[in-house]
Design an enzyme around this catalytic site. Structure first.
Site, short mmCIF file in Angstrom:
data_model
loop_
_atom_site.label_atom_id
_atom_site.label_comp_id
_atom_site.label_asym_id
_atom_site.label_seq_id
_atom_site.Cartn_x
_atom_site.Cartn_y
_atom_site.Cartn_z
N GLY A 11 0.84 -1.21 0.00
CA GLY A 11 0.00 0.00 0.00
C GLY A 11 0.87 1.25 0.00
O GLY A 11 1.88 1.29 0.70
N ARG A 72 0.99 -5.03 -5.15
CA ARG A 72 1.19 -6.22 -4.32
C ARG A 72 1.42 -7.33 -5.35
O ARG A 72 0.65 -7.47 -6.30
CB ARG A 72 -0.03 -6.52 -3.46
CG ARG A 72 -0.42 -5.32 -2.56
CD ARG A 72 -1.50 -5.71 -1.56
NE ARG A 72 -2.23 -4.56 -1.04
CZ ARG A 72 -1.80 -3.80 -0.03
NH1 ARG A 72 -0.67 -4.08 0.58
NH2 ARG A 72 -2.53 -2.78 0.40
N ASP A 103 4.81 -4.58 6.06
CA ASP A 103 5.33 -5.89 6.49
C ASP A 103 5.35 -6.95 5.40
O ASP A 103 6.28 -7.75 5.32
CB ASP A 103 4.65 -6.38 7.77
CG ASP A 103 3.19 -6.71 7.55
OD1 ASP A 103 2.61 -6.22 6.56
OD2 ASP A 103 2.63 -7.45 8.38
N THR A 126 4.39 2.66 5.61
CA THR A 126 3.00 2.23 5.76
C THR A 126 2.28 3.18 6.70
O THR A 126 2.86 3.62 7.69
CB THR A 126 2.89 0.79 6.31
OG1 THR A 126 1.51 0.56 6.70
CG2 THR A 126 3.76 0.53 7.52
N ASP A 128 0.02 2.28 8.61
CA ASP A 128 -0.49 1.49 9.74
C ASP A 128 0.37 1.59 11.01
O ASP A 128 -0.10 1.27 12.09
CB ASP A 128 -0.60 0.01 9.35
CG ASP A 128 -1.52 -0.22 8.18
OD1 ASP A 128 -2.38 0.65 7.92
OD2 ASP A 128 -1.38 -1.27 7.51
N ASP A 130 2.59 -0.38 12.00
CA ASP A 130 2.54 -1.69 12.66
C ASP A 130 3.86 -2.47 12.57
O ASP A 130 3.87 -3.68 12.82
CB ASP A 130 1.39 -2.52 12.07
CG ASP A 130 1.54 -2.74 10.57
OD1 ASP A 130 2.38 -2.07 9.94
OD2 ASP A 130 0.81 -3.58 10.03
N MET A 170 -8.38 2.89 8.89
CA MET A 170 -7.53 1.79 8.43
C MET A 170 -6.56 1.35 9.54
O MET A 170 -6.60 1.87 10.66
CB MET A 170 -6.75 2.21 7.20
CG MET A 170 -7.58 2.18 5.93
SD MET A 170 -6.53 2.51 4.49
CE MET A 170 -7.63 2.03 3.17
N ARG A 172 -5.19 -2.14 9.16
CA ARG A 172 -5.16 -3.60 9.01
C ARG A 172 -5.47 -4.25 10.35
O ARG A 172 -6.55 -4.01 10.87
CB ARG A 172 -3.80 -4.05 8.47
CG ARG A 172 -3.91 -5.31 7.61
CD ARG A 172 -2.59 -5.70 7.02
NE ARG A 172 -2.20 -4.84 5.95
CZ ARG A 172 -2.54 -5.00 4.68
NH1 ARG A 172 -3.30 -6.01 4.34
NH2 ARG A 172 -2.13 -4.19 3.74
O1 F6P Z 1 -1.39 -1.39 4.81
C1 F6P Z 1 -1.97 -0.20 4.42
C2 F6P Z 1 -3.46 -0.36 4.21
O2 F6P Z 1 -4.00 0.90 3.85
C3 F6P Z 1 -4.22 -0.95 5.39
O3 F6P Z 1 -4.49 -0.03 6.41
C4 F6P Z 1 -5.45 -1.48 4.70
O4 F6P Z 1 -5.99 -2.57 5.41
C5 F6P Z 1 -4.94 -1.94 3.36
O5 F6P Z 1 -3.71 -1.25 3.15
C6 F6P Z 1 -5.88 -1.69 2.22
O6 F6P Z 1 -5.32 -2.24 1.08
P1 F6P Z 1 -5.83 -2.00 -0.42
O7 F6P Z 1 -5.41 -0.63 -0.84
O8 F6P Z 1 -5.16 -3.06 -1.20
O9 F6P Z 1 -7.32 -2.10 -0.38
#
Ligand code: F6P
Length: 323
Positions: A11, A72, A103, A126, A128, A130, A170, A172
């Site tokens: 992300g 990804r 991660d 990120t 997050d 995390d 958000m 995760r």
């Molecule tokens: O890891 C960053 C993040 O924004 C998370 O907070 C969220 O769960 C995820 O990515 C969303 O991913 P995508 O953009 O693939 O929907």
């Protein structure tokens, strides 16, 4: 090391461009050539690679997203995918990598580094926050500020209509954005994956607030399997407490966009310098972290442990301040 490749993966996060700029310019400063790899590990497999000079990273420090694009890449999770990536690296004369991501991206980096004995340094990119072993990740501060300004706006309408809002943020499986977003916006509670919040407890907190002085309430909810998300929480509360006029807001991807805050730009710039210096020192398979404002090296194996603890003092502070 004569040539490094830089990529962003997973992300996107505000401040990734500041990190790309810093990595590129620091490498060039030290006489190392730089190759920008597009679309994360995907570009490393398909060879979407460009020579980067200092001007490639001009005028980007203030921009959200990532000029290198991101993805990804399930193919990189396979032995065959990584073998192709290794071939591409060799063909382009890249002998070390800087990977900017969360991660999942650093887990991939770890596997690749071990398999092919490649020096790789990671930067925690990120929203997050995390990653273990670092107080902050690039993008977290900007996302937190985005959440706070959104909740400030929701507060205006919540108090005008005397409503109870559940705002999903958000993160995760991590509650940093929800907890600190709640403290910073003066929300009544945060429902986060790290702490079970019983439904009755939540209703009691809110009911007490309404009975005393409050005519509206805002609860931040982490998106996650364990909280069930804001919709689920709202449905449950509404069913049992029909006296509350409930609304749900899901902030979604606006949390990932926008111009990075000064703090994220500085963090990304410092970490980018440190990434190149780490490679020059012979460090490998480490993430650059920041602890008590000092830069540190965190082995990949530790950074991706997924159990970065929530500070209990913050949980207490929110509880105390929402009376
Ligand atoms: O890891 C960053 C993040 O924004 C998370 O907070 C969220 O769960 C995820 O990515 C969303 O991913 P995508 O953009 O693939 O929907």
């Amino acid at each position: 090391i004569k040539c490094i490749g830089v990529l962003t993966s997973g992300g996107d996060a505000p401040g990734m461009n500041a990190a790309i700029r810093s990595v590129t310019r620091t490498a060039i400063y030290h006489g190392i050539r730089v190759k920008g790899i597009y679309r994360g590990y995907k570009g490393l497999i398909t060879g979407e690679i460009e020579d980067f000079e200092t001007q490639h990273v001009s005028n980007i420090i203030q921009r959200g997203g990532t000029i290198l694009k991101t993805a990804r890449c399930p193919e990189f999770c396979t032995v065959e995918g990584r073998a192709l990536a290794h071939e591409t690296m060799r063909a382009h004369g890249i002998d070390a990598l800087v990977v900017i991501g969360g991660d999942g991206s650093l887990s991939g980096a770890r596997e690749f580094a071990e398999e092919y004995d490649i020096p790789i340094v990671g930067l925690p990119g990120t929203i997050d926050n995390d990653l273990y072993g670092t107080d902050l990740t690039i993008g977290y501060d900007t996302a937190l500020n985005t959440i706070v300004s959104a909740v400030d706006k929701i507060r205006d309408t919540a108090s005008s209509h005397e409503r109870l809002f559940f705002v999903e943020v958000m993160g995760r499986e991590a509650g940093f954005l929800a907890l600190n977003g709640a403290i910073a916006s003066g929300a009544e509670a945060a429902i986060i994956p790290e702490y079970a919040f019983e439904k009755d407890q939540l209703a009691e907190t809110i009911e007490n607030g309404f009975r005393k002085t409050k005519n509206s309430s805002i609860v931040l909810v982490s998106e996650s399997e364990s909280t069930g998300g804001a919709m689920k929480v709202a449905e449950r509360v509404e069913k049992e407490y029909p006296q509350f006029d409930v609304r749900v807001v899901i902030l979604g991807h606006i949390q990932r966009g926008g111009s990075p805050s000064a703090q994220d730009r500085i963090l990304a710039s410092r970490m980018g310098v440190a990434a190149i210096e780490a490679l020059l020192e012979g460090q490998r398979n480490v993430m650059i972290g920041i602890v008590n404002d000092a830069l540190v090296y965190v082995p990949f194996s530790k950074a991706i442990k997924k159990n970065k603890p929530i500070d209990e003092d913050l949980v207490d502070a929110l509880r105390i301040l929402s009376i």
